[in-house]
Design an enzyme around this catalytic site. Structure first.
Site, PDB file in Angstrom:
ATOM      1  N   GLN A 195     -21.366  33.530  -2.801  1.00  0.00           N
ATOM      2  CA  GLN A 195     -20.924  32.910  -3.943  1.00  0.00           C
ATOM      3  C   GLN A 195     -21.799  32.299  -4.726  1.00  0.00           C
ATOM      4  O   GLN A 195     -21.487  32.261  -6.079  1.00  0.00           O
ATOM      5  CB  GLN A 195     -19.875  31.873  -3.308  1.00  0.00           C
ATOM      6  N   ASP A 221     -13.365  21.627   0.417  1.00  0.00           N
ATOM      7  CA  ASP A 221     -12.057  22.300   0.965  1.00  0.00           C
ATOM      8  C   ASP A 221     -11.436  21.465   1.662  1.00  0.00           C
ATOM      9  O   ASP A 221     -10.017  21.527   1.591  1.00  0.00           O
ATOM     10  CB  ASP A 221     -12.493  23.385   1.956  1.00  0.00           C
TER      11      ASP A 221
HETATM   12  O1  MRU Z   1     -15.005  30.654   0.993  1.00  0.00           O
HETATM   13  P1  MRU Z   1     -14.755  30.140  -0.670  1.00  0.00           P
HETATM   14  O2  MRU Z   1     -15.521  30.920  -1.607  1.00  0.00           O
HETATM   15  O3  MRU Z   1     -13.253  29.872  -1.037  1.00  0.00           O
HETATM   16  O4  MRU Z   1     -15.421  28.504  -0.126  1.00  0.00           O
HETATM   17  C1  MRU Z   1     -15.313  27.661  -1.439  1.00  0.00           C
HETATM   18  C2  MRU Z   1     -15.851  26.497  -1.274  1.00  0.00           C
HETATM   19  O5  MRU Z   1     -16.567  26.293  -0.177  1.00  0.00           O
HETATM   20  C3  MRU Z   1     -15.984  25.392  -2.265  1.00  0.00           C
HETATM   21  O6  MRU Z   1     -17.142  24.609  -2.458  1.00  0.00           O
HETATM   22  C4  MRU Z   1     -14.737  24.871  -2.302  1.00  0.00           C
HETATM   23  O7  MRU Z   1     -13.532  25.610  -2.150  1.00  0.00           O
HETATM   24  C5  MRU Z   1     -14.732  23.704  -3.409  1.00  0.00           C
HETATM   25  S1  MRU Z   1     -14.193  24.641  -4.868  1.00  0.00           S
HETATM   26  C6  MRU Z   1     -13.943  23.706  -6.212  1.00  0.00           C
END
Ligand code: MRU
Length: 358
Positions: free
Chosen positions: A202, A243
């Site tokens: 990501q 999260d």
């Molecule tokens: O697996 P993902 O890409 O959904 O994980 C996203 C994250 O860990 C982000 O840091 C978190 O959701 C915050 S997004 C504003």
């Protein structure tokens, strides 16, 4: 470079009754907007990270639950509620860690139950209004997080971020990246370092993409390079999203976050967690209570590679998130302000305040 102003992670096409999702699994190579009507398709899009990031997942779930009711043939509100609850269960099972998903769905259910003695048309309208409010509030909250977080940084600082907590993960400003965007609006620039974020990249695919498109100063690192840049004195702050934040301030975020927090402590670098209050889970006393998603082994061994990069059959551990202990967190920034240790009372007050921009 694309115009990020026109690239929204998730939005509703109300006229056609479809959810529009920017397929993040294809970025940065292809910009493709997917259109979904069915709950199962929206669940799959969340599950497979076509839409991802805690706030964006919540927005997708809100609109997804609305669409289930919009397309429901039910002639009375009992039937509407039945179809809503089926969709809610399906969407809630897409991913377990980001609490925004559950907050959004619970909020939608509460709104629906408050109008059950009206007509199906009114129930549908109420759900559309609630899902739209979840989206609109998110944009205001992200902007406020940027405003509250910016004073923690000095112009020109080197900041390290992990995963993607930018506009692709939330509305417009993102969360961890919000101070960077708000700063740029005011002519304040930072040197941003982004971990690539194994295994789903990501940081490389999304954070580098959106910050380059915004004209930010961005340098990409492999995950194992964070200590090297910290040791050189290039990093003055770590900014990450979340999260789920437990009541005691333990933070679940993308796998690798807790390692960064340990490194930041070692090098004396402040470690900031930024997120809306919809990410605080007062029902989770500590990080021990947070369910951590585990994903398919092929994401580690095969995905992105032309050939498998591990021997067939090797055991693989692939948790999508980890928990950073609250004592490693310098501050938690929400739309309501900056919480310092001990986090418990401050988080309780912030979570109890109206969601608004603070
Ligand atoms: O697996 P993902 O890409 O959904 O994980 C996203 C994250 O860990 C982000 O840091 C978190 O959701 C915050 S997004 C504003």
């Amino acid at each position: 470079m694309p115009d990020m102003e026109n690239l929204t992670a998730v939005r509703l096409d109300e006229e056609n009754g479809e959810l529009l999702i920017l397929d993040q699994t294809l970025l940065p190579n292809e910009i493709k907007i997917l259109r979904f009507r069915k709950t199962g398709e929206i669940r799959e899009a969340i599950r497979s990270l076509r839409v991802r990031g805690a706030p964006a997942i919540g927005i997708a779930a809100g609109f997804g639950a609305y669409l289930a009711v919009r397309h429901s043939p039910a002639a009375d509100c009992r039937g509407i509620l039945r179809d809503f609850l089926l969709a809610k269960d399906a969407l809630a099972s897409a991913r377990p860690t980001a609490v925004n998903l559950f907050h959004a769905l619970d909020r939608m259910e509460k709104r629906l139950r408050s109008v059950l003695d009206t007509s199906p048309a009114e129930a549908r309208a109420a759900l559309l209004a609630e899902a739209s409010a979840i989206r609109d509030e998110d944009e205001a909250m992200c902007r406020a997080i940027g405003e509250k977080g910016l004073p923690l940084l000095a112009p020109g600082m080197g900041v390290l971020t992990h995963c993607n907590a930018g506009r692709l993960a939330a509305s417009r400003y993102g969360t961890a990246l919000a101070p960077i965007y708000v700063g740029m609006e005011r002519g304040i620039r930072f040197k941003v370092f982004a971990d690539e974020t194994r295994p789903l990249l990501q940081g490389a695919r999304l954070t580098a993409f959106e910050l380059m498109a915004a004209g930010a100063d961005i340098t990409l690192l492999c995950d194992n390079m964070a200590a090297a840049v910290m040791r050189r004195g290039w990093i003055q702050a770590v900014l990450v999203g979340c999260d789920r934040v437990a009541a005691n301030g333990d933070v679940a975020n993308k796998i690798g976050t807790s390692g960064l927090a340990v490194l930041a402590r070692h090098y004396g670098i402040p470690f900031y967690v930024l997120g809306p209050t919809s990410t605080i889970d007062m029902d989770c006393p500590s990080g021990e209570d947070i369910v951590i998603e585990e994903r398919n082994a092929s994401e580690v061994t095969d995905l992105w590679y032309a050939k498998p990069m591990a021997p067939r059959g090797v055991g693989v551990f692939n948790p999508a998130f980890d928990v950073t202990a609250h004592d490693l967190v310098t501050a938690i920034v929400t739309q309501h302000g900056v919480a310092h240790q001990p986090f418990g009372p401050a988080l309780a007050a912030m979570a109890a305040a109206p969601a608004g921009e603070g």
